[in-house]
Structure formats: C-alpha cells, structure tokens
Design an enzyme around this catalytic site. Structure first.
Site, short mmCIF file in Angstrom:
data_model
loop_
_atom_site.label_atom_id
_atom_site.label_comp_id
_atom_site.label_asym_id
_atom_site.label_seq_id
_atom_site.Cartn_x
_atom_site.Cartn_y
_atom_site.Cartn_z
N PHE A 8 62.96 48.19 -20.31
CA PHE A 8 63.68 47.14 -21.03
C PHE A 8 64.00 45.97 -20.11
O PHE A 8 64.39 46.16 -18.96
CB PHE A 8 65.02 47.68 -21.57
CG PHE A 8 64.88 48.74 -22.62
CD1 PHE A 8 64.76 48.39 -23.96
CD2 PHE A 8 64.88 50.08 -22.28
CE1 PHE A 8 64.64 49.36 -24.93
CE2 PHE A 8 64.76 51.06 -23.25
CZ PHE A 8 64.64 50.70 -24.58
N ASP A 9 63.84 44.76 -20.62
CA ASP A 9 64.43 43.60 -19.99
C ASP A 9 65.92 43.62 -20.36
O ASP A 9 66.32 44.34 -21.28
CB ASP A 9 63.75 42.33 -20.49
CG ASP A 9 64.18 41.10 -19.70
OD1 ASP A 9 64.67 41.25 -18.57
OD2 ASP A 9 64.02 39.99 -20.22
N LYS A 10 66.72 42.84 -19.68
CA LYS A 10 68.16 42.86 -19.97
C LYS A 10 68.54 41.76 -20.94
O LYS A 10 69.01 42.01 -22.05
CB LYS A 10 68.97 42.73 -18.68
CG LYS A 10 70.49 42.77 -18.91
CD LYS A 10 71.25 42.72 -17.61
CE LYS A 10 71.24 41.34 -17.00
NZ LYS A 10 72.01 40.35 -17.83
N THR A 55 67.48 41.38 -24.77
CA THR A 55 66.92 42.65 -25.24
C THR A 55 68.04 43.68 -25.35
O THR A 55 68.37 44.13 -26.45
CB THR A 55 65.82 43.15 -24.30
OG1 THR A 55 64.80 42.15 -24.20
CG2 THR A 55 65.20 44.43 -24.82
N LEU A 87 64.51 46.54 -16.18
CA LEU A 87 63.69 45.67 -15.35
C LEU A 87 64.11 44.23 -15.64
O LEU A 87 63.80 43.69 -16.71
CB LEU A 87 62.21 45.88 -15.67
CG LEU A 87 61.19 45.08 -14.87
CD1 LEU A 87 61.18 45.50 -13.41
CD2 LEU A 87 59.80 45.27 -15.49
#
Length: 240
Positions: free
Chosen positions: A68-70, A73, A205
């Site tokens: 996951f991006d932060k 998201t 990530l």
C-alpha cells in the site's frame, strides 16, 4: 437426433446441439473459465476494483503480501493545513511563494494548499518552474532568487530539522515549514485486519518520512514499512 426424428435441417440441428452442450457442459466448449473470469472482473469493476485482465485475476490466488501507498490510499488524501510557520518572512510572503509554486503542481498536497491558502495573499509570479516527482518543486522569483518547496529529501542538505511535512527555502535557506494533517480512511483499519486474518501480509511503501510512516503503521498494525521512497524506488520494489 432432431435431424433424423423431426426432419429439422442439419444446420438447425447442429445449432440446437451446440446450445444444449453449452448450457449442460460449458467446460466441453472451453467456456467455463473465460466466462467466470469475465463475470468476476465485471463484478469487481462495479465495486470500484479494476483488474488488468484474466491473468492478473488468476494470480491473485497466489499472492502472499499486498503493498500500500500511504497518502490517498490508507489516508483520505484530503490534507488539512495544521501549521504554516514562517522563518524570517511574514506569513503572507510565505503564502504568496507557496501559492506561486503549488499552482504548477498536480499533487494532492498542492491542491489542498491552494484551496486553504486562497485569499491569504496573491500568488507570486515565478519563472523556470521545475517539478521533481516525489520530492517537490523549484523556481526563480523576479529577483532571481531560487525557491524550493518540497519534502525533507529536497532540503536535507541545508537543514538538520526533518520533522515537518514540507519546507519552503529561498537560496538554500529555510524560510517556512508546513505541517499537515491527513486522516486515515474510515475503512482502512478494517481492511488491514481482514488481510491479516487471511494470512496476507500488508506492506507500507511511501515517500513520506520514517516518523509519519511508522505512526500510520503502528495504528494499523503493519509490520513491514518502507519510507522515504521515490517513485522509481517504489516501482523497483514492486517489480522485485
């Protein structure tokens, strides 16, 4: 059978036979799997999940971790300006520079700052504007001074304080810091817990700082965290 018993033409008899075969046993026609894949992709799309073809859908059964991006998201991406702290300039001067720079960016943070600082000061006219993906934006003002606006990665060579979200610098001197608030999506914790219950490892990530990433990871129970990642580094991790 239709051809011999009922006098139906051979062509119509064949069509009837194929229709019965498709309905009774689609596997024999090689239709079962493609049909199931098409239906699954269609239903996923209606729920907002886009899947790139049947091969990708089949690979989902083999995955062990989900990355996951932060920002935008796990979080809602609707940044709230928590603090704009000018250093050696007025609040209005800092706001004018920020507006002048951010109007050239399409990043969610830029859009949020433009909205929240609108009306505080007119945007400063700039030239030679250049955006570096994952880091920030730079330009020159009417006096030729070099302005930088971006993350700690962009200004770390001339500041020891890397605790803020965004920095504004002029001629390699920090003249303002920006702190933002970005809330987790309401459904994020539930989704991460569901993945962990099904033995899928969530990975964070992000290009954000280690402190901010660790904070989110701790709230969600994510053990594997990669922070301060540039766009090309994220692609390299996904490809590995």
């Amino acid at each position: 059978l239709c051809f011999y018993l009922f006098g139906i033409s051979f062509q119509q008899s064949m069509l009837n036979a194929v229709a019965v075969l498709v309905v009774a046993c689609p596997c024999a026609m090689g239709l079962a799997t493609p049909t199931a894949v098409v239906v699954a992709i269609g239903r996923a799309a209606r729920r907002g999940v886009l899947i790139k073809g049947g091969k990708t859908l089949e690979l989902l059964a083999k995955i062990k971790r989900i990355v996951f991006d932060k920002t935008g998201t796990l979080t809602n991406g609707a940044f709230e300006l928590k603090a704009l702290t000018p250093l050696g300039v007025t609040y209005e001067e800092a706001a004018s520079m920020i507006l002048g720079l951010e109007q050239h960016s399409s990043h969610p943070i830029a859009k949020s700052l433009l909205k929240q600082l609108a009306g505080v000061a007119p945007a400063l006219e700039l030239r030679e504007v250049k955006e570096t993906k994952g880091m920030g934006i730079e330009a020159k003002d009417h006096k030729g001074a070099r302005l930088l606006l971006g993350s700690a990665s962009l200004v770390q060579q001339f500041t020891g304080d890397l605790s803020h979200h965004i920095y504004l610098a002029r001629d390699q001197k920090i003249i303002a810091t920006i702190d933002l608030k970005d809330e987790l999506r309401p459904e994020t914790k539930t989704a991460i817990d569901w993945l962990k219950r099904h033995k899928l490892e969530p990975v964070l990530l992000s290009g954000d700082s280690k402190e901010k990433c660790d904070e989110v990871a701790q709230l969600l129970g994510i053990d594997t965290v990669y922070s301060k990642q540039l766009p090309h580094q994220k692609l390299e991790y996904i490809s590995s």
